[in-house]
Design a protein around this motif. Structure first.
Motif, PDB file in Angstrom:
ATOM      1  N   TYR A   1      30.287  23.971  38.819  1.00  0.00           N
ATOM      2  CA  TYR A   1      29.385  23.706  37.693  1.00  0.00           C
ATOM      3  C   TYR A   1      28.766  24.996  37.197  1.00  0.00           C
TER       4      TYR A   1
ATOM      5  N   LEU B   1      21.554  20.102  45.784  1.00  0.00           N
ATOM      6  CA  LEU B   1      20.694  19.153  46.493  1.00  0.00           C
ATOM      7  C   LEU B   1      20.884  19.253  47.998  1.00  0.00           C
ATOM      8  N   SER B   2      22.091  19.489  48.397  1.00  0.00           N
ATOM      9  CA  SER B   2      22.309  19.670  49.826  1.00  0.00           C
ATOM     10  C   SER B   2      23.612  20.416  50.036  1.00  0.00           C
TER      11      SER B   2
ATOM     12  N   ASP C   1      26.310  20.880  53.277  1.00  0.00           N
ATOM     13  CA  ASP C   1      26.621  20.467  54.637  1.00  0.00           C
ATOM     14  C   ASP C   1      27.831  21.257  55.111  1.00  0.00           C
TER      15      ASP C   1
ATOM     16  N   LEU D   1      35.994  22.412  53.381  1.00  0.00           N
ATOM     17  CA  LEU D   1      35.273  21.362  54.113  1.00  0.00           C
ATOM     18  C   LEU D   1      33.764  21.457  53.914  1.00  0.00           C
TER      19      LEU D   1
ATOM     20  N   ARG E   1      30.598  20.712  52.209  1.00  0.00           N
ATOM     21  CA  ARG E   1      30.236  19.652  51.260  1.00  0.00           C
ATOM     22  C   ARG E   1      28.925  20.017  50.566  1.00  0.00           C
ATOM     23  N   VAL E   2      28.991  20.076  49.257  1.00  0.00           N
ATOM     24  CA  VAL E   2      27.797  20.427  48.497  1.00  0.00           C
ATOM     25  C   VAL E   2      27.500  19.299  47.513  1.00  0.00           C
ATOM     26  N   ALA E   3      26.246  18.885  47.481  1.00  0.00           N
ATOM     27  CA  ALA E   3      25.843  17.875  46.489  1.00  0.00           C
ATOM     28  C   ALA E   3      25.090  18.571  45.364  1.00  0.00           C
ATOM     29  N   TYR E   4      25.551  18.356  44.136  1.00  0.00           N
ATOM     30  CA  TYR E   4      24.957  19.017  42.970  1.00  0.00           C
ATOM     31  C   TYR E   4      24.339  17.991  42.030  1.00  0.00           C
ATOM     32  N   GLU E   5      23.304  18.417  41.374  1.00  0.00           N
ATOM     33  CA  GLU E   5      22.793  17.628  40.253  1.00  0.00           C
ATOM     34  C   GLU E   5      23.021  18.470  39.003  1.00  0.00           C
ATOM     35  N   PRO E   6      24.027  18.125  38.222  1.00  0.00           N
ATOM     36  CA  PRO E   6      24.329  18.958  37.044  1.00  0.00           C
ATOM     37  C   PRO E   6      23.150  18.997  36.076  1.00  0.00           C
TER      38      PRO E   6
ATOM     39  N   GLY F   1      23.334  12.464  37.043  1.00  0.00           N
ATOM     40  CA  GLY F   1      24.146  12.209  38.219  1.00  0.00           C
ATOM     41  C   GLY F   1      23.923  13.221  39.321  1.00  0.00           C
TER      42      GLY F   1
ATOM     43  N   LEU G   1      26.439  14.990  42.174  1.00  0.00           N
ATOM     44  CA  LEU G   1      27.862  15.094  42.436  1.00  0.00           C
ATOM     45  C   LEU G   1      28.088  15.732  43.793  1.00  0.00           C
ATOM     46  N   TYR G   2      28.874  15.036  44.571  1.00  0.00           N
ATOM     47  CA  TYR G   2      29.097  15.454  45.952  1.00  0.00           C
ATOM     48  C   TYR G   2      30.477  16.100  46.008  1.00  0.00           C
ATOM     49  N   GLU G   3      30.436  17.423  46.023  1.00  0.00           N
ATOM     50  CA  GLU G   3      31.675  18.183  45.861  1.00  0.00           C
ATOM     51  C   GLU G   3      32.455  18.224  47.176  1.00  0.00           C
TER      52      GLU G   3
END
Lengths: 776, 212
Positions: free
Chosen positions: A42, A48-49, A51, A112, A114-119, B175, B177-179
């Motif tokens: 993005y 947001l996180s 892992d 592997l 894992r990243v959580a994004y809020e666009p 949203g 989004l869990y990449e």
């Protein structure tokens, strides 16, 4: 003896035989770890996180480094986390670094993470970024550490604004018969150096930090590791071997910081960070984009009265070197013309695009594209010959620059002479546009260019000369051999001063910051000038020492001696001499007594009288001299399918003094081809979310073999009195005028103003047919 | 149904047009392709798991153990031939009847989605409460995706083959989004997809694969 000759490059044989080694060639070392970068898909999003548990559990993985707790970095303003934390601001930004035993393991584990994004809404261009209500990239712009000459505007996306106020702009426009306004734009692009950026770092148990980097700024790496991480500069050793093309892209410090952080995370083991092509294009800094508006006021004879220029540089997500580039364009905003009334605002604007850095010519091909397009439009409006308009306004000694530096015979090249020669070479007067048949049009376009180097006012360069027992000399300089041949030219300068065969002057190609005297950065076409002056000083120092020893042995005054041809001899009677090899390590008398010792010449050079710019008027002396050029392009345009062929490209450059003709020609032609490639083909395509759609060479297509025009290059020689043998910088000038000249030629051929880059056939078609065809 | 529950909507009502045969019943490891994702959904924190199938589905692809699972609800959707949006609406209405606070949309042709992925997504959804939380690959959102109840009306209003994708582009919805990596999101539409996925699964399981 050596100066003015086409001496073959000292590293040429190694390069053509494949023996030359670059940073990534040293990596096949036992026990070295490899890093893979996890990058953001993005352009603007909150993290947001993150892992990394699965990545850490993957085979061979030693560590995963994230952005938490890292200091901010940036050369003029510290706004960039080395690894994104909390937020990503451009597509391709690094969010984690995975370190593993092998590169494959690191890359597998990187997948592997894992990243959580809020666009978040992404900002796509400088004008968009400046709109009211545009999303802010940096909410805490006011809190960033910065140097004294950076002026961010908190609450906006303006990282820096340079103001140039010379004369009285209202008066200038009042004196004008005609005012023409032209706007131009182009998106960021890339340098596409053949060698992608890479770095390794290792921290020894004694605390010594060893970095190897493909960099133009090995000494800056040392300094910045201190500034950012508090490491003692004496404990940082940076090694830079040959560099496979840089073009400004290797001036900023980025991967080196990642390698250092990665090494720290694995107990100091050696870690290599190496960009694949895709990362090199978007994750590492890019060639700056620009939106500009130029308003020229002139008399009906075409005499410039006023220029009002707005540069909105697309600095991308972080300001790093983009601030400097935006300032450099402002400093020389008018081009090489006398303009008494100048108003320029040059903004470095944040956008959600890859962050920008210098590109060969450091803001000047960008500046020239804007102003030289405007000049052609002015000439068209006034129905004057564009060459004539340029010639009429050519800047000369006695005039002042936009930052109000008075020009002298030495500190500026002869633009009039360059233009005159260009006119002859191009047969300008014979034709400028001809219709060959129903579909084919040939047209010519020209551009002038100039450049001074806006570099640190205290930038210095040092050279050490050591002698070998055979009387030959080693030149040790901090200039990085990035492919320009500067180190060979330094050998020529030393050979000339010592009056010796250039084959007896050896050059240390690698940089090791512990043993190599500092050269600020290998940028700004200042290598030959600064290191050349240092080399002359070092040669003089060595000559003095050689004379001292010889004077003692020959029982003569040092003043009566000369050094040359491998000897120290009596000026009055050259038959009385000592071979240098007999005194280079001191002189041993027949009875065993000795005097002297190894001759070690040392020299340094620091630029003189440079000042920062006044924040309100821009007055100040940003650089030592202005090199100039006049350039042209001849194209053949097909009116049916909007394709074109670049037939010929011309450059007349004031070189001051050509030190190595073939090398100079190579520099000029290389720069011209880069300029044409940038102008005709290169540029990132972004989607609505500002993701780069073409970060690979399949879809981002530089000029290729078989597509080159005929290059015609000539040099004018107006010596810069301060410089070694009068030589001016020539590494960049070939590029400056190319984009504008090409756009001017195509505009003439197509009959519409073409003010965007790259000049692909679709753009010409769109411009001619109107913008009624929407696109995705 | 407790507040905050996330229902699963397992969409298995496609027509396997590009496969030419019922892809849900293709062999997959010890079971069927269609059962792989369902197993993961039932193992995850989602509850209930609503399986949307065509009206006349003989259900040969679902082992009895899964069908009889206490979280499993079967919905026969009569409108499924009209497109994905209608299958989704069938499942969603059932989820609303069950008073779910959010609904996770899962596809029967994504056998690599694990319960870990679903649980991680659910965890993120619960922590950040976005309008939707989607798995994504190279920035492209794809199922599994959890839609919060505020989005239910918009989802019910979709038509034809439009999926949630049209809503992702709407700036009105925010949203998360869990990449993750591409393999997790692999969906199987054609024979080639199936063969490639089978090889990949065998490699992943550490079994040497015979060349087919």
């Amino acid at each position: 003896m050596a100066v003015g000759k086409s001496i073959i490059r000292k590293e040429a044989w190694d390069k053509v035989a494949g023996r030359a080694k670059y940073t990534n060639d040293f990596k096949k070392e036992q026990g070295m770890l490899h890093a893979a970068l996890v990058t953001s898909p993005y352009a603007h999003a909150r993290i947001l996180s993150l892992d990394a548990r699965r990545a850490l559990a993957a085979p061979g993985v030693r560590a995963v480094v994230t952005g938490e707790g890292l200091p901010l970095t940036g050369e003029d303003m510290r706004d960039r986390p080395p690894i994104a934390f909390d937020k990503v601001r451009y597509y391709g930004e690094v969010v984690a670094v995975v370190v593993a035993d092998t590169l494959v393991q690191a890359e597998q584990a990187a997948r592997l993470v894992r990243v959580a994004y809020e666009p978040l809404p992404a900002v796509g261009s400088p004008r968009e970024a400046l709109k009211e209500g545009a999303p802010l990239l940096h909410e805490h712009l006011d809190r960033y550490e910065k140097n004294k000459t950076t002026y961010p505007e908190p609450g906006t996306n303006v990282a820096h604004r340079t103001k140039i106020r010379k004369g009285n702009i209202e008066q200038g426009f009042a004196e004008s018969d005609v005012i023409v306004e032209t706007s131009v734009s182009f998106a960021p692009s890339d340098h596409i150096a053949m060698e992608t950026r890479c770095a390794t770092a290792e921290i020894w148990p004694d605390g010594m930090i060893h970095i190897s980097a493909s960099s133009q700024s090995p000494f800056m790496i040392k300094k910045l590791l201190h500034t950012y991480f508090g490491e003692e500069t004496g404990k940082v050793i940076v090694h830079t071997p040959l560099v496979g093309g840089a073009y400004g892209g290797k001036a900023p410090v980025q991967l080196e910081l990642l390698a250092y952080l990665a090494s720290k995370a694995v107990g100091g083991r050696k870690v290599s960070v190496w960009n694949n092509r895709e990362c090199d294009m978007v994750t590492s800094p890019v060639h700056i984009g620009l939106e500009a508006t130029v308003k020229i006021g002139a008399t009906k004879e075409g005499l410039f009265k006023a220029m009002e220029i707005l540069f909105l540089f697309d600095g991308g997500a972080y300001s790093d070197k983009a601030i400097d580039v935006s300032r450099a364009a402002a400093v020389d905003c008018t081009g090489p013309y006398r303009v008494d009334h100048v108003w320029c605002d040059s903004l470095c604007v944040y956008t959600n695009r890859p962050y920008a850095t210098p590109f060969r010519s450091f803001g000047h091909c960008e500046q020239a594209f804007a102003v030289e397009r405007a000049i052609d439009e002015l000439a068209r409006t006034l129905q004057l010959d564009p060459w004539d308009v340029r010639r009429k306004n050519a800047i000369r000694p006695g005039h002042t620059t936009p930052t109000q530096v008075r020009l002298t015979k030495s500190n500026v090249g002869n633009i009039s002479a360059c233009l005159d020669r260009l006119r002859e070479l191009m047969r300008w007067d014979e034709w400028q546009r001809v219709e060959v048949d129903a579909y084919t049009v040939r047209a010519k376009g020209i551009s002038s260019g100039w450049k001074t180097s806006t570099i640190d006012t205290d930038a210095s360069s040092g050279v050490i000369l050591t002698f070998n027992s055979d009387g030959s000399v080693n030149v040790i300089s901090g200039v990085v051999e990035i492919g320009t041949g500067t180190k060979t030219v330094l050998a020529q300068i030393v050979a000339e001063r010592l009056k010796m065969d250039v084959d007896c002057v050896h050059v240390k190609m690698d940089i090791d910051t512990q043993t190599t005297p500092e050269h600020w950065k290998t940028v700004a076409s200042r290598g030959t000038f600064m290191a050349g002056r240092a080399a002359l000083a070092a040669a003089d120092d060595a000559i003095r020492q050689l004379k001292d020893i010889a004077a003692c042995v020959l029982r003569a005054s040092p003043d009566d001696l000369e050094v040359g041809f491998g000897r120290v001899f009596l000026r009055d009677d050259p038959a009385i001499f000592l071979p240098i090899k007999d005194i280079a390590y001191g002189y041993k008398f027949p009875n065993g007594n000795a005097i002297g010792g190894q001759v070690i010449g040392r020299g340094h050079y620091i630029l003189r009288h440079l000042t920062p710019l006044d924040p309100e008027t821009g007055a100040g002396k940003p650089g030592p001299e202005w090199g100039v050029c006049a350039e042209g392009v001849e194209i053949e345009f097909n009116r049916r399918d909007y394709t074109y062929r670049i037939v010929k490209a011309y450059a007349v450059i004031d070189a001051g003094k050509v030190l190595n003709p073939k090398a100079a020609l190579g520099q000029a032609m290389g720069a011209m081809s880069m300029g044409l490639s940038f102008a005709s083909r290169e540029g990132f395509l972004f989607d609505n979310e500002q993701r780069v759609l073409n970060p690979q060479l399949r879809t981002y297509r530089p000029i290729r073999f078989g597509e080159h025009p005929e290059y015609i290059v000539e040099f004018v020689e107006t010596p810069q009195i301060d410089a070694p043998y009068g030589a001016r910088g020539i590494g960049e000038h070939g590029l400056i005028g190319m984009p504008a000249a090409l756009a001017n030629a195509l505009s003439l051929a197509a009959g519409v103003p073409l003010n965007e880059l790259p000049l692909v056939p679709e753009l010409i078609w769109r411009t001619q047919e109107g913008d009624s065809y929407g696109s995705v | 149904m407790s507040r905050g529950a996330i229902a699963g909507i397992y969409l298995a009502a496609g027509q396997s047009r590009r496969m030419g045969t019922d892809k849900r019943a293709l062999p997959w490891g010890d079971g069927t392709l269609g059962a792989a994702g369902l197993k993961a959904a039932l193992r995850s924190c989602l509850s209930p798991v609503i399986v949307v199938v065509p009206p006349a589905d003989a259900l040969v692809w679902i082992p009895d153990a899964l069908l009889g699972h206490d979280k499993c609800r079967l919905v026969r959707c009569t409108a499924c031939h009209r497109g994905l949006a209608h299958s989704l609406a069938c499942g969603l209405r059932r989820a609303m009847e069950e008073r779910a606070d959010a609904a996770a949309v899962l596809l029967a042709d994504q056998p690599f989605v694990t319960s870990d992925t679903i649980n991680a997504l659910a965890g993120l959804y619960r922590r950040h409460r976005p309008d939707y939380a989607a798995f994504s690959c190279s920035g492209v959102p794809m199922p599994p995706v959890i839609f919060g109840s505020p989005m239910f009306p918009a989802l019910l209003a979709l038509d034809g083959d439009a999926g949630g994708r049209t809503l992702f582009r709407d700036p009105h919805w925010h949203g998360l989004l869990y990449e993750g990596d591409a393999s997790t999101g692999i969906d199987i539409d054609t024979k080639d997809d199936y063969e490639r996925a089978t090889i990949y699964r065998e490699e992943k399981e550490g079994r040497p694969h015979g060349r087919r």
